[in-house]
Design a protein around this motif. Structure first.
Motif, PDB file in Angstrom:
ATOM      1  N   LEU A 151       0.844  -1.190   0.000  1.00  0.00           N
ATOM      2  CA  LEU A 151       0.000   0.000   0.000  1.00  0.00           C
ATOM      3  C   LEU A 151       0.879   1.240   0.000  1.00  0.00           C
ATOM      4  O   LEU A 151       1.880   1.307   0.726  1.00  0.00           O
ATOM      5  CB  LEU A 151      -0.906   0.021   1.240  1.00  0.00           C
ATOM      6  CG  LEU A 151      -1.820  -1.188   1.439  1.00  0.00           C
ATOM      7  CD1 LEU A 151      -2.479  -1.116   2.813  1.00  0.00           C
ATOM      8  CD2 LEU A 151      -2.882  -1.248   0.354  1.00  0.00           C
ATOM      9  N   ASP A 152       0.524   2.210  -0.811  1.00  0.00           N
ATOM     10  CA  ASP A 152       1.223   3.492  -0.851  1.00  0.00           C
ATOM     11  C   ASP A 152       0.275   4.586  -0.379  1.00  0.00           C
ATOM     12  O   ASP A 152      -0.798   4.779  -0.966  1.00  0.00           O
ATOM     13  CB  ASP A 152       1.703   3.805  -2.267  1.00  0.00           C
ATOM     14  CG  ASP A 152       2.786   2.857  -2.739  1.00  0.00           C
ATOM     15  OD1 ASP A 152       3.721   2.599  -1.957  1.00  0.00           O
ATOM     16  OD2 ASP A 152       2.677   2.351  -3.875  1.00  0.00           O
ATOM     17  N   GLY A 153       0.657   5.292   0.692  1.00  0.00           N
ATOM     18  CA  GLY A 153      -0.204   6.346   1.213  1.00  0.00           C
ATOM     19  C   GLY A 153       0.093   6.623   2.665  1.00  0.00           C
ATOM     20  O   GLY A 153       1.170   6.269   3.182  1.00  0.00           O
ATOM     21  N   PRO A 154      -0.827   7.241   3.385  1.00  0.00           N
ATOM     22  CA  PRO A 154      -0.608   7.561   4.798  1.00  0.00           C
ATOM     23  C   PRO A 154      -0.359   6.307   5.619  1.00  0.00           C
ATOM     24  O   PRO A 154      -1.052   5.301   5.467  1.00  0.00           O
ATOM     25  CB  PRO A 154      -1.920   8.248   5.213  1.00  0.00           C
ATOM     26  CG  PRO A 154      -2.498   8.757   3.939  1.00  0.00           C
ATOM     27  CD  PRO A 154      -2.119   7.762   2.895  1.00  0.00           C
ATOM     28  N   ALA A 155       0.644   6.397   6.493  1.00  0.00           N
ATOM     29  CA  ALA A 155       0.970   5.302   7.400  1.00  0.00           C
ATOM     30  C   ALA A 155       1.386   5.894   8.742  1.00  0.00           C
ATOM     31  O   ALA A 155       1.730   7.076   8.839  1.00  0.00           O
ATOM     32  CB  ALA A 155       2.091   4.443   6.826  1.00  0.00           C
ATOM     33  N   VAL A 156       1.342   5.085   9.781  1.00  0.00           N
ATOM     34  CA  VAL A 156       1.698   5.556  11.119  1.00  0.00           C
ATOM     35  C   VAL A 156       3.140   6.063  11.125  1.00  0.00           C
ATOM     36  O   VAL A 156       4.051   5.406  10.614  1.00  0.00           O
ATOM     37  CB  VAL A 156       1.529   4.434  12.152  1.00  0.00           C
ATOM     38  CG1 VAL A 156       2.060   4.880  13.519  1.00  0.00           C
ATOM     39  CG2 VAL A 156       0.067   4.043  12.271  1.00  0.00           C
ATOM     40  N   CYS A 157       3.332   7.234  11.696  1.00  0.00           N
ATOM     41  CA  CYS A 157       4.672   7.821  11.787  1.00  0.00           C
ATOM     42  C   CYS A 157       5.546   6.955  12.689  1.00  0.00           C
ATOM     43  O   CYS A 157       5.162   6.631  13.821  1.00  0.00           O
ATOM     44  CB  CYS A 157       4.569   9.241  12.339  1.00  0.00           C
ATOM     45  SG  CYS A 157       6.161  10.039  12.631  1.00  0.00           S
TER      46      CYS A 157
END
Length: 370
Positions: A151-157
């Motif tokens: 998956l490409d996109g927002p992820a947990v910092c």
């Protein structure tokens, strides 16, 4: 002053708003106000933008009637007896009657007390759900596999682990709402709860934001999620992976990941629900005389007894040799197709001719022809 009150009374019929006659008793006014407040309370009308306005109108009408009853007319709350002024609507007279405030009407209603609506809990931002699609071979779909999904996109910092606060620090309780996520706003005699403008309803503020995500708790990057696909999955099935969607706001719950499965066709097997299907060619002698023939399955072959005189298109059921399912397997549906050879040897032609000549009844007799 009396003239001013008289003019306001004619312009604003508060009793009509409350749905009671102008000579209603204090108990009747309370009962009607309670019913209307419950009907139009915003908590009971989620998604209705007009509910709050109607609730405010009821609130204001009750508040004004109470003020008038407490001496706003001097001698002036509608009722039986007492002094009044001429020309009042309906020809009624006024007397001072204190019907009290509305706080007792809402004690326990909507989970609140002393006229205050239920205080919602602090709101945490829920992450968005994601959906992707994967393609599996027929064999993998039948066996069940665990596959990596990128998956490409927002992820947990990875710096603050989703808190939004710089390493070594933590979000703090919002000083405006005290951590509830809501602030009280006066609406006449009643108090409404609204989302806290400082923390946007989360109940927490970040004094020292994370230098990587700048307080959002998320960054854009590529990540891999391992998804377990159960044995026997059907084409088009949608698998939910809880908490592997986009991350929520700082401290919020992540969304879910939905994986749509596409299963490639098999050169031999078809599918009907939990059953597998296969077409089995047999020779004319096997169909006519009967035979034991080998039938392919997902796990090797089994022997199927074809009775003598089996017609082409006949379907046999082999129990437990279908697709995996909860608690077992479906069945294998075997459809027999009689194979008519296009080329015959001289001997085969002689035998078939002899067979034709020995037949005593034409198969077309039932049609009235021979």
């Amino acid at each position: 002053m009396a003239e001013e009150i008289r003019r306001e009374w004619f312009e604003n019929d508060y009793y009509e708003v409350l749905g009671v006659p102008k000579n209603a008793s204090a108990a009747e006014i309370k009962k009607a106000s309670r019913k209307l407040a419950q009907k139009h309370h915003p908590d009971a009308n989620a998604g209705d933008p007009n509910a709050e306005e109607r609730f405010k109108e009821v609130s204001a009408a009750y508040d004004r009637v109470r003020e008038m009853g407490a001496g706003g007319f001097g001698a002036g709350f509608p009722g039986a007896g007492g002094a009044g002024f001429e020309g009042a609507p309906g020809g009624f007279r006024y007397e001072t009657v204190d019907i009290g405030d509305l706080s007792d009407l809402f004690g326990g209603m909507f989970g609140g007390s002393r006229g205050r609506a239920r205080r919602p809990q602090a709101r945490q931002r829920h992450g968005a759900d994601l959906e992707t699609e994967v393609r599996l071979s027929f064999d993998d779909a039948m066996a069940g596999v665990t596959i990596p999904v990128t998956l490409d996109g927002p992820a947990v910092c990875t710096t603050c682990h989703g808190s939004g606060a710089a390493p070594g620090t933590q979000p703090v309780v919002c000083a405006t709402c005290g951590g509830s996520g809501q602030v009280a706003v006066n609406q006449g005699f009643f108090q409404m709860e609204q989302t806290c403008p400082t923390c946007s309803g989360t109940g927490r503020t970040i004094e020292t934001p994370c230098p990587t995500c700048h307080g959002s708790g998320a960054v854009r990057r590529s990540r891999t999620v391992r998804v377990k696909v159960p044995a026997g999955v059907k084409d088009g099935a949608r698998i939910r992976v809880s908490g592997r969607g986009e991350p929520g706001g700082p401290g919020g719950q992540a969304g879910d990941l939905y994986v749509r499965v596409r299963v490639s066709q098999h050169p031999v097997f078809g599918r009907s629900g939990d059953n597998l299907t296969v077409e089995l060619p047999v020779t004319y002698p096997e169909a006519a005389l009967g035979a034991n023939v080998k039938v392919p399955t997902l796990n090797g072959s089994v022997t199927l007894k074809v009775p003598a005189g089996t017609p082409s298109g006949k379907t046999f059921r082999v129990k437990g040799k279908g697709a995996p399912k909860r608690g077992g397997h479906g069945d294998l549906l075997v459809t027999v197709n009689v194979d008519v050879p296009k080329k015959l040897s001289k001997r085969e032609k002689e035998l078939l001719a002899e067979l034709r000549d020995t037949e005593t009844e034409s198969p077309r007799a039932e049609l009235g022809v021979s």
